[in-house]
Design a protein around this motif. Structure first.
Motif, PDB file in Angstrom:
ATOM      1  N   ALA A   8     -44.794  13.446  21.741  1.00 63.14           N
ATOM      2  CA  ALA A   8     -46.410  13.950  22.361  1.00 63.14           C
ATOM      3  C   ALA A   8     -46.945  14.313  21.626  1.00 63.14           C
ATOM      4  CB  ALA A   8     -46.321  15.049  22.801  1.00 63.14           C
ATOM      5  N   GLN A   9     -46.742  14.250  20.339  1.00 62.62           N
ATOM      6  CA  GLN A   9     -48.244  14.442  19.090  1.00 62.62           C
ATOM      7  C   GLN A   9     -48.091  13.700  18.580  1.00 62.62           C
ATOM      8  OE1 GLN A   9     -47.361  18.623  17.830  1.00 62.62           O
ATOM      9  NE2 GLN A   9     -48.559  19.473  20.316  1.00 62.62           N
TER      10      GLN A   9
ATOM     11  N   SER B 189     -47.109  10.950  32.702  1.00 59.27           N
ATOM     12  CA  SER B 189     -47.450  12.858  31.749  1.00 59.27           C
ATOM     13  C   SER B 189     -46.558  13.000  30.900  1.00 59.27           C
ATOM     14  CB  SER B 189     -47.923  14.117  32.932  1.00 59.27           C
ATOM     15  OG  SER B 189     -46.593  14.434  33.264  1.00 59.27           O
ATOM     16  N   GLY B 190     -46.859  13.421  29.459  1.00 57.34           N
ATOM     17  CA  GLY B 190     -45.540  13.645  29.056  1.00 57.34           C
ATOM     18  C   GLY B 190     -44.208  14.249  29.782  1.00 57.34           C
ATOM     19  N   THR B 191     -44.961  15.334  29.833  1.00 63.53           N
ATOM     20  CA  THR B 191     -43.797  15.968  30.385  1.00 63.53           C
ATOM     21  C   THR B 191     -42.905  15.450  31.401  1.00 63.53           C
ATOM     22  OG1 THR B 191     -45.516  18.675  30.530  1.00 63.53           O
ATOM     23  CG2 THR B 191     -43.335  18.181  31.504  1.00 63.53           C
TER      24      THR B 191
ATOM     25  N   ASP C   6     -39.961  14.465  21.277  1.00 66.08           N
ATOM     26  CA  ASP C   6     -40.648  14.400  22.072  1.00 66.08           C
ATOM     27  C   ASP C   6     -41.762  14.034  21.272  1.00 66.08           C
ATOM     28  OD1 ASP C   6     -43.218  15.860  22.300  1.00 66.08           O
ATOM     29  OD2 ASP C   6     -42.015  17.476  23.074  1.00 66.08           O
TER      30      ASP C   6
ATOM     31  N   LYS D  18     -55.069  13.609  23.318  1.00 66.37           N
ATOM     32  CA  LYS D  18     -53.866  13.000  22.266  1.00 66.37           C
ATOM     33  C   LYS D  18     -54.399  11.956  21.420  1.00 66.37           C
ATOM     34  CE  LYS D  18     -50.642  15.947  22.888  1.00 66.37           C
ATOM     35  NZ  LYS D  18     -51.107  17.087  24.380  1.00 66.37           N
TER      36      LYS D  18
ATOM     37  N   PHE E  45     -44.929  23.304  22.486  1.00 63.07           N
ATOM     38  CA  PHE E  45     -45.968  23.171  23.908  1.00 63.07           C
ATOM     39  C   PHE E  45     -44.888  23.083  24.980  1.00 63.07           C
ATOM     40  CE2 PHE E  45     -47.604  21.423  27.257  1.00 63.07           C
ATOM     41  CZ  PHE E  45     -49.161  22.017  27.416  1.00 63.07           C
TER      42      PHE E  45
ATOM     43  N   SER F  70     -47.363  11.611  25.315  1.00 62.79           N
ATOM     44  CA  SER F  70     -48.153  12.520  26.015  1.00 62.79           C
ATOM     45  C   SER F  70     -49.674  11.171  25.905  1.00 62.79           C
ATOM     46  CB  SER F  70     -48.595  14.263  25.809  1.00 62.79           C
ATOM     47  OG  SER F  70     -49.630  13.837  26.434  1.00 62.79           O
TER      48      SER F  70
ATOM     49  N   ALA G 216     -44.116  22.235  27.580  1.00 58.68           N
ATOM     50  CA  ALA G 216     -43.318  21.713  28.714  1.00 58.68           C
ATOM     51  C   ALA G 216     -41.835  20.830  27.652  1.00 58.68           C
ATOM     52  CB  ALA G 216     -44.219  20.242  27.953  1.00 58.68           C
ATOM     53  N   THR G 217     -41.955  21.314  26.119  1.00 58.59           N
ATOM     54  CA  THR G 217     -40.424  20.774  25.517  1.00 58.59           C
ATOM     55  C   THR G 217     -39.370  21.542  25.837  1.00 58.59           C
ATOM     56  OG1 THR G 217     -42.050  20.422  23.228  1.00 58.59           O
ATOM     57  CG2 THR G 217     -39.715  20.444  23.282  1.00 58.59           C
TER      58      THR G 217
HETATM   59  C1  LIG Z   1     -44.913  18.511  21.960  1.00 58.03           C
HETATM   60  C2  LIG Z   1     -45.314  18.674  23.365  1.00 58.03           C
HETATM   61  N1  LIG Z   1     -44.699  17.599  24.396  1.00 58.03           N
HETATM   62  C3  LIG Z   1     -44.855  17.928  25.953  1.00 58.03           C
HETATM   63  C4  LIG Z   1     -46.328  17.980  25.971  1.00 58.03           C
HETATM   64  C5  LIG Z   1     -46.117  17.258  27.107  1.00 58.03           C
HETATM   65  O1  LIG Z   1     -47.482  16.644  27.951  1.00 58.03           O
HETATM   66  P1  LIG Z   1     -48.149  15.996  29.106  1.00 58.03           P
HETATM   67  O2  LIG Z   1     -49.456  17.706  28.651  1.00 58.03           O
HETATM   68  O3  LIG Z   1     -48.495  14.450  28.433  1.00 58.03           O
HETATM   69  O4  LIG Z   1     -47.084  16.731  29.732  1.00 58.03           O
HETATM   70  C6  LIG Z   1     -47.457  17.816  25.073  1.00 58.03           C
HETATM   71  C7  LIG Z   1     -48.458  18.239  25.596  1.00 58.03           C
HETATM   72  O5  LIG Z   1     -49.276  19.255  24.561  1.00 58.03           O
HETATM   73  C8  LIG Z   1     -46.750  19.015  23.611  1.00 58.03           C
HETATM   74  O6  LIG Z   1     -47.534  19.045  22.922  1.00 58.03           O
END
Ligand SMILES: Cc1ncc(COP(=O)(O)O)c(C=O)c1O
Length: 437
Positions: free
Chosen positions: A176-177, A76-78, A174, A203, A103, A198, A105-106
């Motif tokens: 992810a987007q 995952s991105g996280t 980050d 995405k 988001f 991510s 997760a950051t």
């Molecule tokens: C800015 C940002 N960082 C991190 C993530 C986390 O990615 P993931 O959902 O793949 O864990 C997302 C997911 O939407 C995100 O938008």
């Protein structure tokens, strides 16, 4: 041509009811290429990421696309943000600068690593971390900055690089987007010391579920990521597994089926981006002509991946000077949704006001006055999500622009309702609840 009555007041919708489930707005787009690639993995029997195959090919192709030496595919991105912190040696207890607008997760990733997130307000033009505010937040305990390319627009990486170098900080993107976005001609993912993407199905570069990618030019960081994504073991897929763990680590690998799916998406990423860019710009050009709509800025030195399109509403310039921004936004959301336009908020709180993060040990206490730009943007804006990712959505975006023009031309009719709306920002409601308990 006479303008029809607002859908909210009983008139016809501007956008068909089934638009959101039509092939023009489907995302991800699944073609015969994805079907064949996924079936190919099933038929090969090579499902895991350590067997040479789809995962390694995706890693090579993404490294090449972003222009970096190394890429590791992850779950995952996280996980990618967490491993970026771990592999660059950010210590538990260290402070990490995180934009207040992102988001969850950051911020969750550093907290889960035992770090202390220190939140920083955003720049009013780009909605990304404000380098001057970041500079003011550095302390002797700061070890990293997480630069979030929010909505798909790269941060001011020159200023952040200079800040990181001045204080010896690790600069983590980050992204992810922001697949495919560029800053001064370089791809997102090649701009910091290490970057996290991510591959979540929503995405711009999706997989068929969850996934992530980490990019870096640093071979030592890359090797540590490999160890930490697979139980601390050096898994080569060759010979007998020695079951020898060098570090304590979890499991954050990507599967071959998901890599195969994403490789097909990657083959179309650039072409889809170009069409999306044209569609979104045409849509925004029409909206920019309407009083009080603030469309997203894209500074000359970068390109936008348009993961989301954020629209701000300036009550005063709309001719509603006595309506609170949150009430204007809420009423416009109702009117536009009634027309069939899928506008919605994205993030209803600054990260430091999230219940999960309010009492993060070591972080400065949550104080709304520290984040005026984040609060203003959350209150007065809505976003377009998903539909516009599909390059065939252009005509539907034109209908959405029709809807905005219709609502704007009759906004006088909405004013009494806007004036009578009770609205309190979510952070204030949470603060009030916290004060009572
Ligand atoms: C800015 C940002 N960082 C991190 C993530 C986390 O990615 P993931 O959902 O793949 O864990 C997302 C997911 O939407 C995100 O938008």
């Amino acid at each position: 041509m006479a303008v029809s009555r607002l859908a909210m007041l009983g008139g016809p919708r501007s956008v068909d009811r089934d638009a959101g489930t039509s092939p023009e707005t489907a995302w991800p787009i699944v073609t015969d290429a994805e079907r064949a690639a996924v079936l190919g993995v099933l038929d090969s029997g090579r499902f895991t990421s350590v067997e040479h195959g789809e995962v390694q090919l995706l890693e090579q192709e993404w490294a090449e696309f972003t222009g970096v030496r190394h890429c590791a595919a992850l779950s995952s991105g996280t996980a990618a943000i967490e491993l970026a912190l771990t592999a660059t040696g950010i210590e538990p207890g260290a402070e990490v600068l995180v934009p207040a607008f992102s988001f969850i997760a950051t911020a969750a990733a550093p907290v889960m690593r035992g770090c202390v997130p220190v939140f920083v307000d955003i720049d009013p033009l780009t909605y990304t971390i404000d380098p001057a505010a970041a500079a003011a937040a550095v302390t002797p305990r700061t070890q990293a900055i997480i630069a979030v390319h929010l909505h798909g627009l790269p941060c001011d990486m020159t200023a952040l690089r200079a800040l990181a170098d001045r204080h010896g900080l690790v600069l983590i993107e980050d992204a992810a987007q922001a697949h495919g976005a560029t800053y001064r001609g370089r791809q997102a993912g090649s701009l910091g010391d290490v970057a996290a993407f991510s591959l979540n199905a929503s995405k711009n570069l999706p997989t068929s579920g969850e996934g992530g990618l980490l990019t870096t030019d640093d071979p030592a960081v890359y090797q540590r990521v490999l160890l930490h994504r697979q139980f601390g073991e050096e898994l080569t897929g060759r010979g007998d597994r020695p079951y020898l763990s060098q570090v304590v680590a979890g499991n954050a690998k990507l599967s071959s089926v998901q890599a195969a799916f994403t490789r097909c998406q990657l083959a179309r990423l650039a072409e889809r981006h170009e069409q999306r860019d044209r569609n979104v710009r045409r849509f925004l050009d029409r909206l920019a002509a309407l009083d009080g709509i603030v469309t997203p800025a894209c500074p000359q030195d970068r390109t936008h991946a348009w993961f989301q399109v954020r629209l701000r509403f300036d009550s005063a310039r709309m001719g509603w000077p006595d309506v609170a921004p949150g009430a204007t936004r809420a009423l416009l959301q109702r009117a536009l949704r009634a027309e069939g336009v899928p506008v919605r908020p994205y993030q209803s709180l600054p990260l430091p006001a999230q219940p999960a993060l309010r009492d993060s040990p070591g972080s400065p206490p949550w104080r709304p006055e520290d984040f005026p730009v984040t609060l203003a943007v959350i209150e007065d804006s809505l976003t377009m999500q998903r539909w516009h990712l599909n390059p065939a959505a252009g005509p539907l975006l034109d209908r959405c622009a029709d809807a905005f023009e219709k609502v704007w031309s009759q906004r006088e009719l909405l004013l009494p309702a806007a004036r009578s709306m009770r609205h309190q920002p979510l952070w204030q409601r949470l603060d009030a609840t916290a004060a009572r308990t």
